[in-house]
Write a protein that holds these residues in place. Structure first.
Motif, PDB file in Angstrom:
ATOM      1  N   LEU A  22      -1.855  -0.917  -8.172  1.00  0.00           N
ATOM      2  CA  LEU A  22      -2.518   0.157  -7.429  1.00  0.00           C
ATOM      3  C   LEU A  22      -3.929   0.358  -7.960  1.00  0.00           C
ATOM      4  O   LEU A  22      -4.201   0.170  -9.136  1.00  0.00           O
ATOM      5  CB  LEU A  22      -1.747   1.473  -7.557  1.00  0.00           C
ATOM      6  CG  LEU A  22      -0.559   1.667  -6.635  1.00  0.00           C
ATOM      7  CD1 LEU A  22       0.052   3.046  -6.840  1.00  0.00           C
ATOM      8  CD2 LEU A  22      -0.923   1.479  -5.182  1.00  0.00           C
ATOM      9  N   CYS A  23      -4.818   0.795  -7.084  1.00  0.00           N
ATOM     10  CA  CYS A  23      -6.203   1.001  -7.494  1.00  0.00           C
ATOM     11  C   CYS A  23      -6.826   2.134  -6.680  1.00  0.00           C
ATOM     12  O   CYS A  23      -6.230   2.613  -5.734  1.00  0.00           O
ATOM     13  CB  CYS A  23      -6.996  -0.288  -7.314  1.00  0.00           C
ATOM     14  SG  CYS A  23      -6.798  -1.057  -5.698  1.00  0.00           S
ATOM     15  N   GLU A  24      -8.019   2.537  -7.108  1.00  0.00           N
ATOM     16  CA  GLU A  24      -8.822   3.616  -6.529  1.00  0.00           C
ATOM     17  C   GLU A  24      -8.443   4.952  -7.151  1.00  0.00           C
ATOM     18  O   GLU A  24      -7.565   5.058  -7.970  1.00  0.00           O
ATOM     19  CB  GLU A  24      -8.715   3.678  -5.002  1.00  0.00           C
ATOM     20  CG  GLU A  24      -9.280   2.464  -4.307  1.00  0.00           C
ATOM     21  CD  GLU A  24     -10.759   2.238  -4.543  1.00  0.00           C
ATOM     22  OE1 GLU A  24     -11.515   3.184  -4.775  1.00  0.00           O
ATOM     23  OE2 GLU A  24     -11.160   1.077  -4.498  1.00  0.00           O
ATOM     24  N   THR A  25      -9.127   5.999  -6.718  1.00  0.00           N
ATOM     25  CA  THR A  25      -8.939   7.348  -7.238  1.00  0.00           C
ATOM     26  C   THR A  25      -7.518   7.803  -6.954  1.00  0.00           C
ATOM     27  O   THR A  25      -7.037   7.565  -5.852  1.00  0.00           O
ATOM     28  CB  THR A  25      -9.947   8.306  -6.566  1.00  0.00           C
ATOM     29  OG1 THR A  25     -11.248   7.793  -6.772  1.00  0.00           O
ATOM     30  CG2 THR A  25      -9.863   9.699  -7.134  1.00  0.00           C
ATOM     31  N   PRO A  26      -6.822   8.425  -7.867  1.00  0.00           N
ATOM     32  CA  PRO A  26      -7.234   8.970  -9.146  1.00  0.00           C
ATOM     33  C   PRO A  26      -7.124   7.987 -10.311  1.00  0.00           C
ATOM     34  O   PRO A  26      -7.399   8.369 -11.439  1.00  0.00           O
ATOM     35  CB  PRO A  26      -6.261  10.135  -9.350  1.00  0.00           C
ATOM     36  CG  PRO A  26      -4.999   9.646  -8.740  1.00  0.00           C
ATOM     37  CD  PRO A  26      -5.438   8.836  -7.537  1.00  0.00           C
ATOM     38  N   LEU A  27      -6.721   6.770 -10.026  1.00  0.00           N
ATOM     39  CA  LEU A  27      -6.653   5.778 -11.093  1.00  0.00           C
ATOM     40  C   LEU A  27      -8.058   5.336 -11.456  1.00  0.00           C
ATOM     41  O   LEU A  27      -8.977   5.459 -10.665  1.00  0.00           O
ATOM     42  CB  LEU A  27      -5.799   4.581 -10.657  1.00  0.00           C
ATOM     43  CG  LEU A  27      -4.364   4.935 -10.258  1.00  0.00           C
ATOM     44  CD1 LEU A  27      -3.656   3.710  -9.715  1.00  0.00           C
ATOM     45  CD2 LEU A  27      -3.600   5.504 -11.436  1.00  0.00           C
ATOM     46  N   ARG A  28      -8.239   4.819 -12.625  1.00  0.00           N
ATOM     47  CA  ARG A  28      -9.580   4.467 -13.094  1.00  0.00           C
ATOM     48  C   ARG A  28     -10.007   3.069 -12.675  1.00  0.00           C
ATOM     49  O   ARG A  28     -11.157   2.708 -12.832  1.00  0.00           O
ATOM     50  CB  ARG A  28      -9.641   4.587 -14.611  1.00  0.00           C
ATOM     51  CG  ARG A  28      -9.510   6.019 -15.055  1.00  0.00           C
ATOM     52  CD  ARG A  28      -9.699   6.155 -16.521  1.00  0.00           C
ATOM     53  NE  ARG A  28      -9.610   7.559 -16.887  1.00  0.00           N
ATOM     54  CZ  ARG A  28      -9.356   7.987 -18.071  1.00  0.00           C
ATOM     55  NH1 ARG A  28      -9.182   7.145 -19.053  1.00  0.00           N
ATOM     56  NH2 ARG A  28      -9.289   9.272 -18.316  1.00  0.00           N
ATOM     57  N   ASN A  29      -9.112   2.278 -12.172  1.00  0.00           N
ATOM     58  CA  ASN A  29      -9.490   0.910 -11.814  1.00  0.00           C
ATOM     59  C   ASN A  29      -9.864   0.816 -10.335  1.00  0.00           C
ATOM     60  O   ASN A  29      -9.352   1.535  -9.497  1.00  0.00           O
ATOM     61  CB  ASN A  29      -8.347  -0.059 -12.146  1.00  0.00           C
ATOM     62  CG  ASN A  29      -7.030   0.362 -11.533  1.00  0.00           C
ATOM     63  OD1 ASN A  29      -6.810   1.527 -11.259  1.00  0.00           O
ATOM     64  ND2 ASN A  29      -6.149  -0.574 -11.319  1.00  0.00           N
ATOM     65  N   CYS A  69     -10.365  -1.554  -6.835  1.00  0.00           N
ATOM     66  CA  CYS A  69      -9.648  -2.647  -6.186  1.00  0.00           C
ATOM     67  C   CYS A  69     -10.482  -3.921  -6.234  1.00  0.00           C
ATOM     68  O   CYS A  69     -11.710  -3.854  -6.151  1.00  0.00           O
ATOM     69  CB  CYS A  69      -9.364  -2.292  -4.731  1.00  0.00           C
ATOM     70  SG  CYS A  69      -8.179  -0.959  -4.558  1.00  0.00           S
ATOM     71  N   PRO A  70      -9.836  -5.068  -6.351  1.00  0.00           N
ATOM     72  CA  PRO A  70     -10.587  -6.326  -6.301  1.00  0.00           C
ATOM     73  C   PRO A  70     -11.345  -6.411  -4.985  1.00  0.00           C
ATOM     74  O   PRO A  70     -10.826  -6.057  -3.939  1.00  0.00           O
ATOM     75  CB  PRO A  70      -9.504  -7.408  -6.381  1.00  0.00           C
ATOM     76  CG  PRO A  70      -8.302  -6.722  -6.925  1.00  0.00           C
ATOM     77  CD  PRO A  70      -8.410  -5.278  -6.529  1.00  0.00           C
ATOM     78  N   ARG A 104       0.842  -1.191   0.000  1.00  0.00           N
ATOM     79  CA  ARG A 104       0.000   0.000   0.000  1.00  0.00           C
ATOM     80  C   ARG A 104       0.879   1.243   0.000  1.00  0.00           C
ATOM     81  O   ARG A 104       2.036   1.206   0.392  1.00  0.00           O
ATOM     82  CB  ARG A 104      -0.928   0.026   1.202  1.00  0.00           C
ATOM     83  CG  ARG A 104      -0.209   0.160   2.534  1.00  0.00           C
ATOM     84  CD  ARG A 104      -1.183   0.258   3.692  1.00  0.00           C
ATOM     85  NE  ARG A 104      -0.480   0.442   4.934  1.00  0.00           N
ATOM     86  CZ  ARG A 104      -0.137   1.612   5.443  1.00  0.00           C
ATOM     87  NH1 ARG A 104      -0.426   2.710   4.812  1.00  0.00           N
ATOM     88  NH2 ARG A 104       0.501   1.686   6.593  1.00  0.00           N
ATOM     89  N   VAL A 105       0.283   2.345  -0.421  1.00  0.00           N
ATOM     90  CA  VAL A 105       0.908   3.650  -0.262  1.00  0.00           C
ATOM     91  C   VAL A 105       0.641   4.045   1.190  1.00  0.00           C
ATOM     92  O   VAL A 105      -0.512   4.003   1.631  1.00  0.00           O
ATOM     93  CB  VAL A 105       0.286   4.675  -1.231  1.00  0.00           C
ATOM     94  CG1 VAL A 105       0.825   6.066  -0.961  1.00  0.00           C
ATOM     95  CG2 VAL A 105       0.525   4.267  -2.677  1.00  0.00           C
TER      96      VAL A 105
END
Length: 190
Positions: free
Chosen positions: A122-129, A131-132, A77-78
């Motif tokens: 990585l997932c969630e905002t600001p990325l468009r994908n 999270c599983p 995680r970040v």
């Protein structure tokens, strides 16, 4: 001092900017960097660093920019602690192997997807994908005329419901035509 091999015994805690980019550093980022409270900028990009971003970076309360791109960071995680850095205006974590959701609070949700691009996990905002596991399950199918489970073209209506709709339309259409012919044309249409 780039491209010179030196051994540092300690780093002065009064440094405000450290640029160790474009070296061949390997291994984890030392968590003791979080003790450099005067640090305003840190660039460790273009190395071979692995592991996670230390949560002690949350102690760098004066940090304005952080550049960790083009390494092999693979943390799960970040760190949410980066969101506590109110002066952080530039963040570059791109082209690593980071995974998991990007924390959605405080400072971290102000950065564009360029700050995180190239991290396939990585997932969630600001990325468009998403999270599983975050994807909402599809709503349960309607029970309206649902005796057989075969669906026509996957549109949610079964054949019987469509047939009943057509038959009802035909019966209503014939009835209106019959009544109109027997009574005569309505005055509004004359």
């Amino acid at each position: 001092m780039k491209r010179k091999e030196i051994q540092l015994e300690r780093i002065l805690t009064i440094f405000t900017t450290i640029d160790l980019s474009l070296n061949s550093f390997q291994g984890n980022i030392p968590s003791v960097i979080g003790n450099l409270h005067s640090l305003v900028g840190l660039n460790l990009s273009h190395n071979h660093l692995v592991g996670s971003i230390p949560s002690t970076f949350g102690n760098l309360t004066n940090l304005e920019w952080l550049h960790l791109s083009l390494n092999k960071l693979n943390g799960r995680r970040v760190p949410i602690e980066l969101g506590d850095l109110s002066f952080l205006g530039y963040l570059y974590l791109s082209e690593n192997q980071l995974t998991g959701p990007i924390p959605q609070d405080k400072q971290l949700n102000t950065f564009t997807r360029d700050s995180f691009r190239g991290n396939q996990g990585l997932c969630e905002t600001p990325l468009r994908n998403t999270c599983p596991g975050d994807a909402q399950p599809p709503p349960p199918p309607s029970s309206f005329f649902q005796k057989d489970s075969t669906r026509e073209h996957g549109n949610g209506f079964d054949r019987k419901a469509i047939g009943i709709g057509y038959a009802s339309g035909i019966v209503i259409g014939i009835s209106i035509t019959y009544v109109t012919c027997e009574i005569g044309r309505p005055k509004q249409l004359a």
